[in-house]
Design an enzyme around this catalytic site. Structure first.
Site, PDB file in Angstrom:
ATOM      1  CG  HIS A  21      -1.866  -1.125   1.258  1.00 47.51           C
ATOM      2  ND1 HIS A  21      -3.166  -1.002   0.845  1.00 47.51           N
ATOM      3  CD2 HIS A  21      -1.708  -2.420   1.607  1.00 47.51           C
ATOM      4  CE1 HIS A  21      -3.767  -2.170   0.955  1.00 47.51           C
ATOM      5  NE2 HIS A  21      -2.912  -3.047   1.413  1.00 47.51           N
ATOM      6  CG  ASP A 113      -5.148   1.995   0.985  1.00 44.12           C
ATOM      7  OD1 ASP A 113      -5.983   1.166   0.580  1.00 44.12           O
ATOM      8  OD2 ASP A 113      -3.939   1.770   1.050  1.00 44.12           O
TER       9      ASP A 113
HETATM   10  C1  UDX Z   1       0.108  -7.657  -0.712  1.00 43.60           C
HETATM   11  C2  UDX Z   1      -0.618  -8.900  -1.244  1.00 43.60           C
HETATM   12  O1  UDX Z   1       0.191 -10.043  -1.042  1.00 43.60           O
HETATM   13  C3  UDX Z   1      -0.965  -8.769  -2.706  1.00 43.60           C
HETATM   14  O2  UDX Z   1      -1.785  -9.856  -3.087  1.00 43.60           O
HETATM   15  C4  UDX Z   1      -1.706  -7.513  -3.020  1.00 43.60           C
HETATM   16  O3  UDX Z   1      -1.838  -7.381  -4.419  1.00 43.60           O
HETATM   17  C5  UDX Z   1      -0.945  -6.328  -2.458  1.00 43.60           C
HETATM   18  O4  UDX Z   1      -0.697  -6.517  -1.056  1.00 43.60           O
HETATM   19  P1  UDX Z   1       2.776  -7.839  -1.105  1.00 43.60           P
HETATM   20  O5  UDX Z   1       2.904  -9.222  -0.659  1.00 43.60           O
HETATM   21  O6  UDX Z   1       3.457  -6.848  -0.290  1.00 43.60           O
HETATM   22  O7  UDX Z   1       1.288  -7.395  -1.347  1.00 43.60           O
HETATM   23  O8  UDX Z   1       3.312  -7.846  -2.637  1.00 43.60           O
HETATM   24  P2  UDX Z   1       3.402  -6.718  -3.722  1.00 43.60           P
HETATM   25  O9  UDX Z   1       2.090  -6.091  -4.024  1.00 43.60           O
HETATM   26  O10 UDX Z   1       4.103  -7.329  -4.860  1.00 43.60           O
HETATM   27  O11 UDX Z   1       4.301  -5.597  -3.056  1.00 43.60           O
HETATM   28  C6  UDX Z   1       5.600  -5.844  -2.594  1.00 43.60           C
HETATM   29  C7  UDX Z   1       6.410  -4.580  -2.760  1.00 43.60           C
HETATM   30  O12 UDX Z   1       7.609  -4.744  -2.023  1.00 43.60           O
HETATM   31  C8  UDX Z   1       6.786  -4.301  -4.203  1.00 43.60           C
HETATM   32  O13 UDX Z   1       6.595  -2.943  -4.499  1.00 43.60           O
HETATM   33  C9  UDX Z   1       8.275  -4.663  -4.269  1.00 43.60           C
HETATM   34  O14 UDX Z   1       9.019  -3.851  -5.134  1.00 43.60           O
HETATM   35  C10 UDX Z   1       8.725  -4.487  -2.842  1.00 43.60           C
HETATM   36  N1  UDX Z   1       9.804  -5.425  -2.493  1.00 43.60           N
HETATM   37  C11 UDX Z   1       9.550  -6.764  -2.428  1.00 43.60           C
HETATM   38  C12 UDX Z   1      11.059  -4.933  -2.232  1.00 43.60           C
HETATM   39  O15 UDX Z   1      11.301  -3.728  -2.318  1.00 43.60           O
HETATM   40  N2  UDX Z   1      12.038  -5.822  -1.896  1.00 43.60           N
HETATM   41  C13 UDX Z   1      11.837  -7.152  -1.797  1.00 43.60           C
HETATM   42  O16 UDX Z   1      12.793  -7.881  -1.479  1.00 43.60           O
HETATM   43  C14 UDX Z   1      10.554  -7.650  -2.075  1.00 43.60           C
END
Ligand code: UDX
Length: 431
Positions: A21, A113
């Site tokens: 988010h 949000d």
């Molecule tokens: C959660 C839910 O899992 C997902 O289904 C929904 O769409 C959004 O909320 P999350 O697991 O955090 O999301 O995954 P994602 O939406 O892909 O966001 C992860 C963020 O962390 C990305 O922006 C990515 O760039 C960042 N990230 C991830 C890092 O900066 N470093 C990492 O090692 C892994």
């Protein structure tokens, strides 16, 4: 002394707490600021305290002090937290906006949000515009919409057995979890409340772009005033530098920046498989072992993000055995990793941010969705945009080492690999 900036208007931004988010909403805030708007991001104390005060083009204000009541882990768990958060934000944000109404830059709009629909009441009461910001895809939201109608006792616009939420667009129904607490489990009810007052919002924003979800955008425009404002990926990473500072970044976990990038610099173009499951999803020990074996067998270089809480599930000896080809980190600067020439494949859980980032950087994917919108995103990655393949799972929900290895091969080699790469580059251009 630097000249005072004359801003075009003042926008207040209220993200929900969570990596998926904060990232898009902070990136969007930064984009607004680059267009000459004054932007104030209001969020919880543990985030604002890490942000540089007075530096950069966006201001931060704390509207909830999680340090005193334990946040998520405080009384009443997640539900208790949400109640306290709503009460605190309603009070603090209302006061803050009121105070600014007599200043040089009164607040004109609140971007909140989608998970916090009650924030629209604050905007309406103070007579400013309210824009809801969805951090999942248009298609996923379209997939939840029939459940919302159903929860109101209105007929679902589809036959459930068709497994399509919007048949004409072939959007699959978003999976729910088993529940004995009512028609839908709490997580789904939390998601569905995003629709509670959506028709009153002045704008409905998505971190998407018109071409990416053209059909569903059109379909949705008949329902709500939708706008695709993505990809929010900062343009400095897309080689079109418009920002001159990078103070908007927030990481829930400490990224191992230098180590990752230095290591990637030593690898050939498109030779590395990057593996990450985002900030929430986790693999069970069996799936971890299958993944480890697949990476070992594939003979590819790999960079694998295994969060600190997951590390104990790694098979013993794996790190040492693969140290020549592989690097395991607890968190990385994902945008820089995906932008790196050495990365040729992204094994992802298909969170919406990771999905948009993969598409924006033209990186082919192996999709391994875990829950909720991730399955819809995986479907689009493979079936609609043609930029990857979805790993099949067995009856226990496990993708075997053979299957993962097969998928890596499909994405990185041969005719299919070339087609996927071509499609990925086309989407990168469009992004
Ligand atoms: C959660 C839910 O899992 C997902 O289904 C929904 O769409 C959004 O909320 P999350 O697991 O955090 O999301 O995954 P994602 O939406 O892909 O966001 C992860 C963020 O962390 C990305 O922006 C990515 O760039 C960042 N990230 C991830 C890092 O900066 N470093 C990492 O090692 C892994």
């Amino acid at each position: 002394m630097a000249e005072e900036t004359a801003y075009k208007a003042h926008v207040m931004v209220l993200p929900f707490y969570g990596q998926g988010h904060l990232n898009p909403m902070l990136q969007f805030s930064k984009r607004l600021a680059s267009k000459g708007l004054k932007v104030t991001v209001t969020t919880i104390h543990s985030v604002t305290k890490t942000m540089p005060s007075g530096a950069g083009s966006i201001a931060f204000e704390s509207v909830y002090d999680d340090s005193t009541d334990g946040g998520f882990h405080g009384p009443g768990g997640f539900k208790g937290y949400l109640e306290r958060f709503e009460a605190s934000v309603t009070l603090c944000l209302t006061e803050l906006i009121k105070k600014l109404q007599n200043s040089e830059y009164p607040v004109k709009c609140l971007v909140y949000d989608g998970n916090l629909p009650w924030a629209l009441n604050i905007a309406k009461q103070l007579g400013i515009a309210g824009a809801t910001f969805f951090t999942q895809s248009c298609a996923a939201i379209a997939g939840y919409y029939p459940m919302h109608l159903d929860s109101l006792g209105e007929p679902m616009p589809v036959v459930a057995s068709s497994m399509l939420a919007v048949p004409e667009l072939k959007i699959p129904v978003v999976p729910t979890f088993e529940s004995d607490t009512g028609r839908y489990p709490p997580i789904i009810r939390h998601i569905l409340q995003q629709f509670s007052n959506i028709e009153k919002a002045d704008w409905v924003l998505f971190n998407s772009f018109d071409k990416l979800e053209e059909d569903v955008m059109k379909w949705m425009s008949d329902l709500w005033p939708v706008r695709a404002i993505g990809p929010t990926v900062p343009s400095i990473y897309l080689d079109k530098r418009v920002d001159n500072d990078s103070d908007y970044g927030f990481h829930l976990f400490k990224p191992q920046n230098e180590g990752c990038l230095k290591w990637l610099n030593t690898k050939d173009t498109r030779s590395v498989v990057y593996v990450s499951y985002g900030s929430v999803a986790s693999l069970n020990a069996e799936q971890m072992a299958e993944m480890a074996e697949a990476l070992k067998q594939s003979n590819s270089n790999f960079l694998w993000v295994v969060r600190a809480t997951e590390e104990s599930k790694l098979p013993s000896g794996f790190v040492e055995e693969t140290s020549e080809r592989g690097l395991i980190v607890t968190w990385c600067p994902q945008l820089e990793v995906l932008a790196h020439h050495a990365v040729g494949c992204f094994i992802t859980h298909c969170g919406w941010n990771s999905t948009v980032e993969a598409v924006s950087f033209g990186v082919p994917v192996v999709a391994m969705p875990q829950f909720l919108d991730q399955t819809t995103n995986a479907h689009f990655l493979e079936q609609v945009w043609g930029v990857g393949v979805v790993a099949k799972v067995d009856e226990k929900g496990i993708a075997t080492k053979e299957e993962i290895e097969r998928c890596i091969g499909k994405v990185m080699k041969g005719k299919r690999g070339r087609e996927i790469k071509k499609a990925a580059m086309q989407w990168k251009e469009l992004a």
